[in-house]
Design an enzyme around this catalytic site. Structure first.
Site, PDB file in Angstrom:
ATOM      1  N   HIS A  77       0.853  -1.181   0.000  1.00 44.32           N
ATOM      2  CA  HIS A  77       0.000   0.000   0.000  1.00 44.32           C
ATOM      3  C   HIS A  77       0.891   1.233   0.000  1.00 44.32           C
ATOM      4  CE1 HIS A  77      -2.972   2.975   1.386  1.00 44.32           C
ATOM      5  NE2 HIS A  77      -3.878   2.158   0.905  1.00 44.32           N
ATOM      6  N   ASP A 125      -8.067  -4.081  -0.570  1.00 45.22           N
ATOM      7  CA  ASP A 125      -8.577  -4.631  -1.823  1.00 45.22           C
ATOM      8  C   ASP A 125      -8.463  -6.147  -1.896  1.00 45.22           C
ATOM      9  OD1 ASP A 125      -9.072  -2.020  -3.006  1.00 45.22           O
ATOM     10  OD2 ASP A 125      -6.900  -1.827  -3.072  1.00 45.22           O
TER      11      ASP A 125
END
Length: 428
Positions: free
Chosen positions: A306, A363
């Site tokens: 991320h 996600d």
């Protein structure tokens, strides 16, 4: 004495103030840098630049912390209520029972679309991307609610927010029904926010879709976990457009367009497609980890790492457990979840991933969860947008209430040709 940073450029020495946030974050204030030195900073993608002060969301990527108005994200998982969190983000405090009841009533009162707006769906191609429809329709809402093009007080902001948050799910459901060639299903005023979205998507004439408590709670959680995330791409887009004093509808429509990108809101779609390819191709999790570490393989492992989090994304932890609960309640087994869990297990033990701090992000599990609810892949990003809308509204409101807010206008370092002369076309 306030802390200062010293900048030395050639023979010039200047002092710049250091701003300290409520969580101890420190920033060098370069507001007067160009004025004092003629210099600008160069920071592609603004990865090291704070563009505003904000009281809404705190993210600590090193420690894996996410808080809304100071409240840890984990504390919203017990009896999750997206409408309550929306109020918290926009107005800065948890709503009282009366405030929550009144706001919920406003959402119910504004869930229908103007018939003129509804008829526009008939002119949209059946295979149109749902995010294109969502962005266009949010802009079109401004045509039917021109009284909110200028929001001057809390009451008008509340009314405009209620219309956006309520109507966005109706627009989303209608776009899905249009793509399936199914009759549009009107919202049911007796259903709560998330249950109503699923009703409009999946009910049929004379056969209403009944939402289980587990699925309703899970969708509330998906929306809550996506509700805001500091100055990400779509949120900074909303602030950029809003800085020109563009209305709330136009600013949020711009946020939808930014969210549409596969590097932002479309990332969970890539995760599900990857898991499907792994399942269909019969690849083992071990082989996928090996290929992911081989730069020559062309294989990419989506859902790990991320831009901000260098620790386990707290939202991913919550969604992992939610996936298992929802699939258990539906008495269903999804091979994609089995693959995802094995990939995570191996990655967390592999030095390559550990050293690079590549942990599962939100996600990695959100797509599996939406898939378990029956939501098709091309609607994943739309669901992200529904969840993120309160955050966009909160950020827009905060920006407009800031007396020091100015139109956002970055500088650049020009690298083109030096002055040249125009050549008439017959001499070229």
């Amino acid at each position: 004495m306030a802390e200062k940073a010293t900048l030395i450029v050639g023979d010039q020495r200047i002092e710049l103030p250091v701003i300290v946030g409520s969580e101890g974050e420190r920033a060098v204030d370069i507001t007067t840098l160009r004025q004092q030195t003629g210099l600008v900073t160069f920071d592609p993608s603004l990865g090291n630049t704070a563009v505003c002060k904000s009281e809404i969301t705190f993210v600590d990527g090193e420690r894996g912390i996410l808080r809304y108005r100071g409240i840890p994200i984990e504390q919203f998982t017990n009896k999750p209520n997206f409408v309550e969190v929306a109020w918290l983000l926009i107005f800065g405090h948890l709503p009282s029972r009366d405030e929550l009841t009144e706001f919920s009533h406003q959402l119910t009162d504004n869930e229908l679309l103007h018939e003129g707006l509804k008829h526009q769906f008939q002119h949209i191609p059946v295979d149109a991307p749902p995010m294109a429809i969502l962005s266009a329709m949010l802009n079109n809402l401004a045509c039917f609610h021109q009284e909110f093009l200028a929001v001057e007080d809390v009451e008008s902001l509340t009314a405009a927010a209620a219309r956006l948050i309520s109507k966005v799910r109706t627009i989303a459901a209608f776009s899905y029904r249009r793509s399936q060639g199914l009759p549009l299903i009107y919202p049911d005023p007796n259903l709560r926010y998330c249950a109503n979205l699923l009703h409009m998507m999946f009910s049929l004439p004379y056969r209403q879709y009944i939402v289980s408590p587990e699925v309703e709670d899970a969708l509330n959680l998906v929306f809550i976990l996506h509700a805001d995330h500091e100055q990400n791409c779509s949120t900074s887009t909303v602030r950029t457009v809003g800085s020109a004093r563009a209305n709330l509808f136009a600013s949020c429509a711009a946020g939808v367009s930014a969210l549409w990108g596969p590097l932002h809101g479309g990332a969970n779609v890539e995760v599900v497609r990857m898991l499907e390819r792994i399942h269909e191709g019969g690849l083992s999790a071990e082989e996928c980890i090996r290929l992911a570490k081989d730069k020559e393989s062309g294989f990419r492992l989506f859902g790990f790492g991320h831009r901000v989090y260098k620790n386990y994304d707290p939202r991913a932890k919550i969604l992992q457990g939610t996936c298992e609960r929802v699939l258990g309640s539906l008495n269903r087994r999804d091979p994609l979840l089995d693959i995802a869990r094995k990939l995570e297990e191996l990655a967390l033990q592999d030095p390559y991933f550990v050293e690079r701090r590549l942990y599962p992000n939100v996600d990695f599990y959100s797509g599996i969860l939406l898939r378990a609810m029956g939501i098709p892949t091309d609607m994943f990003t739309v669901c992200f947008a529904i969840g993120r809308l309160p955050g966009w509204i909160a950020q827009w409101k905060e920006q407009h209430e800031d007396a020091d807010s100015r139109i956002i206008r970055p500088r650049q370092v020009y690298t083109g040709p030096n002055q040249a002369d125009y050549v008439p076309i017959d001499q070229r």
